[in-house]
Design an enzyme around this catalytic site. Sequence first.
Site, PDB file in Angstrom:
ATOM      1  N   SER A   1       0.638  -1.332   0.060  1.00 34.67           N
ATOM      2  CA  SER A   1      -0.241  -0.077  -0.107  1.00 34.67           C
ATOM      3  C   SER A   1       0.940   1.545  -0.263  1.00 34.67           C
ATOM      4  CB  SER A   1      -1.076   0.114   1.413  1.00 34.67           C
ATOM      5  OG  SER A   1      -1.729  -1.130   1.229  1.00 34.67           O
TER       6      SER A   1
ATOM      7  N   LYS B   1      -0.322   5.173   8.224  1.00 35.75           N
ATOM      8  CA  LYS B   1       0.836   5.317   6.884  1.00 35.75           C
ATOM      9  C   LYS B   1      -0.383   5.722   6.398  1.00 35.75           C
ATOM     10  CE  LYS B   1       1.421   2.330   4.817  1.00 35.75           C
ATOM     11  NZ  LYS B   1       1.232   1.098   4.186  1.00 35.75           N
TER      12      LYS B   1
ATOM     13  N   LYS C   1      -6.223   2.794  -2.690  1.00 36.35           N
ATOM     14  CA  LYS C   1      -6.334   1.782  -1.445  1.00 36.35           C
ATOM     15  C   LYS C   1      -6.223   3.042  -0.333  1.00 36.35           C
ATOM     16  CE  LYS C   1      -5.299  -0.999   1.773  1.00 36.35           C
ATOM     17  NZ  LYS C   1      -5.916  -2.315   1.965  1.00 36.35           N
TER      18      LYS C   1
HETATM   19  P1  NDP Z   1       4.297  -6.741   8.434  1.00 38.05           P
HETATM   20  O1  NDP Z   1       5.022  -5.303   9.201  1.00 38.05           O
HETATM   21  O2  NDP Z   1       4.018  -7.521   8.688  1.00 38.05           O
HETATM   22  O3  NDP Z   1       5.928  -6.900   6.605  1.00 38.05           O
HETATM   23  C1  NDP Z   1       6.306  -6.152   6.383  1.00 38.05           C
HETATM   24  C2  NDP Z   1       6.777  -6.741   5.472  1.00 38.05           C
HETATM   25  O4  NDP Z   1       8.207  -6.143   4.656  1.00 38.05           O
HETATM   26  C3  NDP Z   1       8.557  -8.362   5.583  1.00 38.05           C
HETATM   27  O5  NDP Z   1       8.373  -9.136   5.041  1.00 38.05           O
HETATM   28  C4  NDP Z   1       9.445  -7.322   6.148  1.00 38.05           C
HETATM   29  O6  NDP Z   1      10.409  -8.498   6.487  1.00 38.05           O
HETATM   30  C5  NDP Z   1       9.402  -6.247   5.226  1.00 38.05           C
HETATM   31  N1  NDP Z   1      10.452  -5.235   5.242  1.00 38.05           N
HETATM   32  C6  NDP Z   1       9.872  -4.169   6.475  1.00 38.05           C
HETATM   33  N2  NDP Z   1      10.990  -3.157   5.915  1.00 38.05           N
HETATM   34  C7  NDP Z   1      11.830  -4.180   5.205  1.00 38.05           C
HETATM   35  C8  NDP Z   1      12.899  -3.112   4.754  1.00 38.05           C
HETATM   36  N3  NDP Z   1      13.458  -1.490   4.912  1.00 38.05           N
HETATM   37  N4  NDP Z   1      13.625  -3.067   3.792  1.00 38.05           N
HETATM   38  C9  NDP Z   1      12.643  -4.987   2.896  1.00 38.05           C
HETATM   39  N5  NDP Z   1      11.870  -5.321   3.746  1.00 38.05           N
HETATM   40  C10 NDP Z   1      11.378  -4.811   4.130  1.00 38.05           C
HETATM   41  O7  NDP Z   1       3.843  -5.958   7.141  1.00 38.05           O
HETATM   42  P2  NDP Z   1       2.070  -6.838   6.310  1.00 38.05           P
HETATM   43  O8  NDP Z   1       2.729  -7.857   5.459  1.00 38.05           O
HETATM   44  O9  NDP Z   1       1.173  -6.273   7.043  1.00 38.05           O
HETATM   45  O10 NDP Z   1       2.057  -5.362   5.034  1.00 38.05           O
HETATM   46  C11 NDP Z   1       2.420  -5.114   3.367  1.00 38.05           C
HETATM   47  C12 NDP Z   1       1.771  -4.134   3.007  1.00 38.05           C
HETATM   48  O11 NDP Z   1       0.362  -4.671   3.181  1.00 38.05           O
HETATM   49  C13 NDP Z   1       1.778  -2.604   4.104  1.00 38.05           C
HETATM   50  O12 NDP Z   1       2.317  -2.189   2.863  1.00 38.05           O
HETATM   51  C14 NDP Z   1       0.429  -2.807   3.971  1.00 38.05           C
HETATM   52  O13 NDP Z   1      -0.139  -1.419   4.829  1.00 38.05           O
HETATM   53  C15 NDP Z   1      -0.699  -3.748   3.342  1.00 38.05           C
HETATM   54  N6  NDP Z   1      -1.234  -4.030   4.175  1.00 38.05           N
HETATM   55  C16 NDP Z   1      -1.513  -5.130   4.899  1.00 38.05           C
HETATM   56  C17 NDP Z   1      -3.182  -5.583   5.204  1.00 38.05           C
HETATM   57  C18 NDP Z   1      -2.936  -6.677   6.461  1.00 38.05           C
HETATM   58  O14 NDP Z   1      -4.221  -6.904   7.087  1.00 38.05           O
HETATM   59  N7  NDP Z   1      -1.437  -7.013   7.395  1.00 38.05           N
HETATM   60  C19 NDP Z   1      -3.812  -5.608   3.907  1.00 38.05           C
HETATM   61  C20 NDP Z   1      -3.794  -4.851   3.443  1.00 38.05           C
HETATM   62  C21 NDP Z   1      -2.740  -4.069   3.310  1.00 38.05           C
HETATM   63  P3  NDP Z   1      11.103  -8.828   7.960  1.00 38.05           P
HETATM   64  O15 NDP Z   1      10.739 -10.091   7.888  1.00 38.05           O
HETATM   65  O16 NDP Z   1      12.518  -8.563   7.544  1.00 38.05           O
HETATM   66  O17 NDP Z   1      10.698  -7.691   8.522  1.00 38.05           O
END
Ligand code: NDP
Length: 295
Positions: A95, A239, A170
């Site tokens: 997102s 965010k 979104k």
């Molecule tokens: P999480 O916080 O659970 O996971 C984030 C992911 O991004 C992890 O794989 C993390 O890796 C990785 N990450 C974080 N920082 C970095 C970086 N600097 N470089 C590389 N990788 C990085 O987030 P979500 O999965 O919940 O969300 C992901 C996206 O989807 C967001 O934009 C969110 O707004 C959107 N979203 C989420 C929903 C939900 O229900 N959770 C619903 C709809 C949209 P690591 O494992 O190493 O921390």
Amino acid sequence: MSVAFLGLGAIGAPMAAHLARRGPLVVWNRTASKAAGFAERYAARAAATPREAARGAEVVITCLPTSREVEALLEGSDGLLAGLARGSLLLDCTSGDPATSRRIAGRLAERDISFADAPVSGGTNGAEAGTLTVMVGGDEATFRRAQPVLAAFGKRVEHLGPVGSGHAMKAVNNALLAVNILAVGEGLAALARSGVRPRKALEVLNASSGRSFVSETLVPERVLTGLWPRTFRLALLDKDVGIARQYLAEMGVSGPLIDLAGRLFAQARAELGEEADYLEAIKLIEAQAGVALRD
Ligand code: NDP
């Protein structure tokens, strides 16, 4: 079709699992142990770097917290740009924000790589069930290429317009969700203080015109039960509302309601921290009102 998926977070992992069931998949995650665990469970291959993940992939999907992390992932000798082949396609399910996505699309176009923003809605339950709504921004030909891949986890895959349109859609959706969470919490807190049971109040609300996804599903399943599962970080919703505020401002729309929700969620993030779930904003309303919406 060879696909790579980068970002196995709360929503990314169940999305990637659908792709793994369909065909060969390469995954990468910043914390490598998560990618290794995923690869073992779903018979995917874990790559050591973004470059390695992208090498040979026709479609690369990213799902990271914000567009900033996606843009950063392009860089460096181990970055995505070093691995993406001419003619390949990058789909960003983060997102994210429209302006950064347009910048990313421009850089990729110089190398003959296509790009679309494709954020999702439906939560971790929807991701597990493969019933997400996917909001796509990109040109028509890119959308047609992306559609069958996104259909692996999306029940409804919609083309909204040029690059950035998916992210704008979104952000507006999530700003409405944020406004709703606060409004439902405030109304129920007042009713609870006056002696109306929260469950009864929700039943009546859900048979009336003020009902919403928050009142019909989220509060009954997660707040009244006292479960408060952590599925979507409040920091990420904060965010999203920030992106919506900026988008409205750019479009010349004054948005006092969304602005206020943004300020309240920023405050909640400062108080509750980076790991709190988005619905925990209601805990602050409960604390102020001195009631528990438990039933
Ligand atoms: P999480 O916080 O659970 O996971 C984030 C992911 O991004 C992890 O794989 C993390 O890796 C990785 N990450 C974080 N920082 C970095 C970086 N600097 N470089 C590389 N990788 C990085 O987030 P979500 O999965 O919940 O969300 C992901 C996206 O989807 C967001 O934009 C969110 O707004 C959107 N979203 C989420 C929903 C939900 O229900 N959770 C619903 C709809 C949209 P690591 O494992 O190493 O921390």
